[in-house]
Design a protein around this motif. Sequence first.
Motif, mmCIF file in Angstrom:
data_model
loop_
_atom_site.group_PDB
_atom_site.id
_atom_site.type_symbol
_atom_site.label_atom_id
_atom_site.label_comp_id
_atom_site.label_asym_id
_atom_site.label_seq_id
_atom_site.Cartn_x
_atom_site.Cartn_y
_atom_site.Cartn_z
ATOM 1 N N ASN A 95 129.081 -17.796 8.343
ATOM 2 C CA ASN A 95 129.412 -16.677 9.444
ATOM 3 C C ASN A 95 130.325 -15.889 8.918
ATOM 4 N N ALA A 96 131.580 -16.511 8.021
ATOM 5 C CA ALA A 96 132.394 -15.634 7.481
ATOM 6 C C ALA A 96 132.003 -14.606 6.444
ATOM 7 N N PHE A 97 131.002 -15.224 5.606
ATOM 8 C CA PHE A 97 130.368 -14.082 4.761
ATOM 9 C C PHE A 97 129.765 -12.997 5.675
ATOM 10 N N LEU A 98 129.050 -13.419 6.526
ATOM 11 C CA LEU A 98 128.362 -12.541 7.401
ATOM 12 C C LEU A 98 129.279 -11.253 7.902
ATOM 13 N N ASP A 99 130.526 -11.739 8.305
ATOM 14 C CA ASP A 99 131.414 -10.966 8.589
ATOM 15 C C ASP A 99 131.887 -10.045 7.617
ATOM 16 N N LEU A 100 131.920 -10.590 6.446
ATOM 17 C CA LEU A 100 132.472 -9.800 5.371
ATOM 18 C C LEU A 100 131.045 -8.912 4.566
ATOM 19 N N LYS A 101 129.879 -8.990 5.525
ATOM 20 C CA LYS A 101 128.712 -8.271 5.107
ATOM 21 C C LYS A 101 128.182 -8.754 3.627
ATOM 22 N N ASN A 102 128.633 -10.069 3.279
ATOM 23 C CA ASN A 102 128.096 -10.336 1.936
ATOM 24 C C ASN A 102 126.757 -11.604 2.446
ATOM 25 N N TYR A 103 125.779 -10.807 2.472
ATOM 26 C CA TYR A 103 124.596 -11.294 3.158
ATOM 27 C C TYR A 103 123.774 -12.425 2.259
ATOM 28 N N MET B 54 121.051 -25.433 15.849
ATOM 29 C CA MET B 54 121.540 -24.206 16.807
ATOM 30 C C MET B 54 122.277 -23.192 16.115
ATOM 31 N N GLU B 55 123.400 -23.689 15.566
ATOM 32 C CA GLU B 55 124.559 -22.928 15.016
ATOM 33 C C GLU B 55 123.661 -22.356 13.792
ATOM 34 N N ASN B 56 122.993 -22.859 13.260
ATOM 35 C CA ASN B 56 122.504 -22.405 11.794
ATOM 36 C C ASN B 56 121.335 -21.235 12.140
ATOM 37 N N LEU B 57 120.633 -21.430 13.371
ATOM 38 C CA LEU B 57 119.694 -20.226 13.835
ATOM 39 C C LEU B 57 120.297 -19.267 14.037
ATOM 40 N N GLN B 58 121.346 -19.427 15.101
ATOM 41 C CA GLN B 58 122.158 -18.252 15.593
ATOM 42 C C GLN B 58 122.875 -17.423 14.562
ATOM 43 N N ALA B 59 123.097 -17.937 13.409
ATOM 44 C CA ALA B 59 123.710 -17.326 12.329
ATOM 45 C C ALA B 59 122.742 -16.571 11.484
ATOM 46 N N GLN B 60 121.427 -17.103 11.504
ATOM 47 C CA GLN B 60 120.432 -16.493 10.991
ATOM 48 C C GLN B 60 120.046 -15.498 11.456
ATOM 49 N N SER B 61 119.673 -15.418 12.906
ATOM 50 C CA SER B 61 119.315 -14.369 13.597
ATOM 51 C C SER B 61 120.171 -12.932 13.581
ATOM 52 N N ILE B 62 121.483 -13.132 13.173
ATOM 53 C CA ILE B 62 122.431 -12.276 13.039
ATOM 54 C C ILE B 62 122.399 -11.772 11.355
ATOM 55 N N LEU B 63 122.057 -12.588 10.576
ATOM 56 C CA LEU B 63 121.666 -12.196 9.140
ATOM 57 C C LEU B 63 120.498 -11.209 9.136
ATOM 58 N N TYR B 64 119.564 -11.835 9.780
ATOM 59 C CA TYR B 64 118.244 -11.092 9.648
ATOM 60 C C TYR B 64 118.294 -9.556 10.668
ATOM 61 N N ALA B 65 118.760 -9.553 11.575
ATOM 62 C CA ALA B 65 119.200 -8.449 12.276
ATOM 63 C C ALA B 65 119.963 -7.412 11.582
ATOM 64 N N ALA B 66 121.069 -7.921 10.588
ATOM 65 C CA ALA B 66 121.940 -6.976 9.819
ATOM 66 C C ALA B 66 121.008 -6.678 8.583
ATOM 67 N N GLN B 67 119.926 -7.212 8.241
ATOM 68 C CA GLN B 67 118.958 -7.065 6.979
ATOM 69 C C GLN B 67 117.805 -6.066 7.845
ATOM 70 N N GLN B 68 118.019 -5.863 9.034
ATOM 71 C CA GLN B 68 117.037 -5.104 9.732
ATOM 72 C C GLN B 68 115.631 -5.776 9.673
ATOM 73 N N ASN B 69 115.425 -6.998 9.449
ATOM 74 C CA ASN B 69 114.273 -7.884 9.308
ATOM 75 C C ASN B 69 114.301 -8.460 10.953
ATOM 76 N N TYR B 70 113.929 -7.543 11.899
ATOM 77 C CA TYR B 70 114.128 -7.738 13.257
ATOM 78 C C TYR B 70 113.015 -8.982 13.676
ATOM 79 N N LYS B 71 111.827 -8.859 13.182
ATOM 80 C CA LYS B 71 110.892 -9.877 13.333
ATOM 81 C C LYS B 71 111.380 -11.472 13.216
ATOM 82 N N LYS B 72 111.789 -11.571 12.101
ATOM 83 C CA LYS B 72 112.748 -13.074 11.713
ATOM 84 C C LYS B 72 114.052 -13.289 12.604
ATOM 85 N N SER B 73 114.634 -12.269 12.901
ATOM 86 C CA SER B 73 115.781 -12.289 13.752
ATOM 87 C C SER B 73 115.323 -12.801 15.294
#
Length: 551
Positions: free
Chosen positions: A247-255, A282-301
């Motif tokens: 989550n911290a790396f997501l905030d830093l945009k280090n995908y 659940m925490e892992n999936l929540q972070a993954q949905s944010i990561l995929y959305a940031a990578q514009q992979n909306y289906k996986k998100s």
Amino acid sequence: MRKYLFSILFLFQITNGFCQNEIDSTRHILESTSNPEMKLMASNYLAQLYWGKDPNQTLMFGEKALEMAQKQQNNEQLSYAYLNLCQGYLYKDDYAEALDFGLKCLELRQQSDDLPALAFILRTIGWLYYDMENSDLSLKYHKESLKLYEQLEEIDRIGNALNGLGLVYMQKENYQTALSYLERALEIEESSKNDHRVSVVLSNMGACYQKLGSNQQAIDYLRRSLVLNQRFDDMDLFSESLNRMANAFLDLKNYEEAQILLDSASRIINSATLADKKVLMMENLQAQSILYAAQQNYKKSLDAIQEYTDLRESILSEEKSYALMELRVGYEKQRREAEIQLLEQEKQLSNIRRNMLIGGLVGLLLVVLLIVGRLRSSYRKNKLILETKQALTDAELEKSKLTQEQLKNELEFKNKELTTFGMHIAQKNELFNEFIQSLAQIEKADFDKSHVDAAVKSFKHRLDINQDLEEFYTHTELVHQDFLFKLSEKFPDLTDHDKKLSSQIRLNLSNKEIAALNNVSLKSVEVGRSRLRKKMDIDSTVNFSEFLQNI
């Protein structure tokens, strides 16, 4: 839902590790002993050994212990059975059952003097409310637990309780306060050199810094936690720290780094038997949905969000899910029926509302008028009652005033009467004395001495048995009996002669009049007054008559 529960099994002085040898030996005791109390203790012990590893086993042995404790009327072991059942249902996310047994355990613990056990159940209920996301109640029980541990001066438990309060404040999104509790917990755990607990607190501080936006600081704390955690077989904490660092790396945009951490955490969660497996996933999936959305992979998100939702719903028990479904169906049915009725009766309802409004206003006006009328009537009645009471009071006061005035006048009259009576006696005595002196002069002449002696003796005898004087004394005592009573009460050492002299002084008679009244010399009266002043401790500057009149 269950977050990370960091608990110390102090009840039987065991570690948090899942020790198979200890389980086997305890099972052997349970199966071989014929002692009911030993069977009860072994059942409770086994239930506790399975905490966090196999909640079904915890519940099975907890139920056995509960039945035996109730039969043996063993409240101490009954409280342990309640605690085991609370923990078992808590790990199965059945919060209603967990809370029921937890509160039963708390009730028994509050009746005993085992403060460490009481503190532990308070903290357990605090975690239960934390999992139910009721932060206020969770905070209440955690604070009560901390207060007891501070009273007991159990440093390691204090650190644990501070860590719990930090997590509750994080749930309330009060991250600065959470950080202050976690910093205190870290200081205690580091001083105790308990690396496992230090690792837990560091992970929680990392999560807190991430929420505050200090992502680099969050990563530093989480890395320190992971390094320490390598010494222990705590996969729950390890995977949780990986999720938090991601989550911290997501905030830093280090995908890229976030992806590596999430994949690692996912593999550990899926491969290991974890107490908080569903929550960690659940925490892992929540972070993954944010990561995929940031990578514009909306289906996986979207897939991650759906999987997260399904997992969240699976935590609810079948009974609760069925109850919620029935509630939703019933609600939908009622809502649709209400919509149909509203459509069919729209005009009628409009008229009814208008008529009800008018009727309500008229009714309200009537009620107001009725209330005002009653208030006015009540006011008039109260006013009349008050006026009557005031008139009666004034009449009583006037009567009392007249009575006092009459008594005062009667007293003044009697005092004047006494004074006059005393003056009369004094004048008569003075006349007798003059007469005696005259006879004494005649005695010096050449008259018949025997006649003169007889006259002098006769007058002296009459003075000695003067009935008027005795009547004066008696009358004085009757009129001034209240004064004489108070005088005796205030000056108990006074003689009867002192009291008579006080009464005569109070009548404002002069020394000469008192001397004539009592048929004594003026010097005797002066000496008597002086002695009386000393007995009463009255200064010579004080008016003696006024002093006596005020008694």
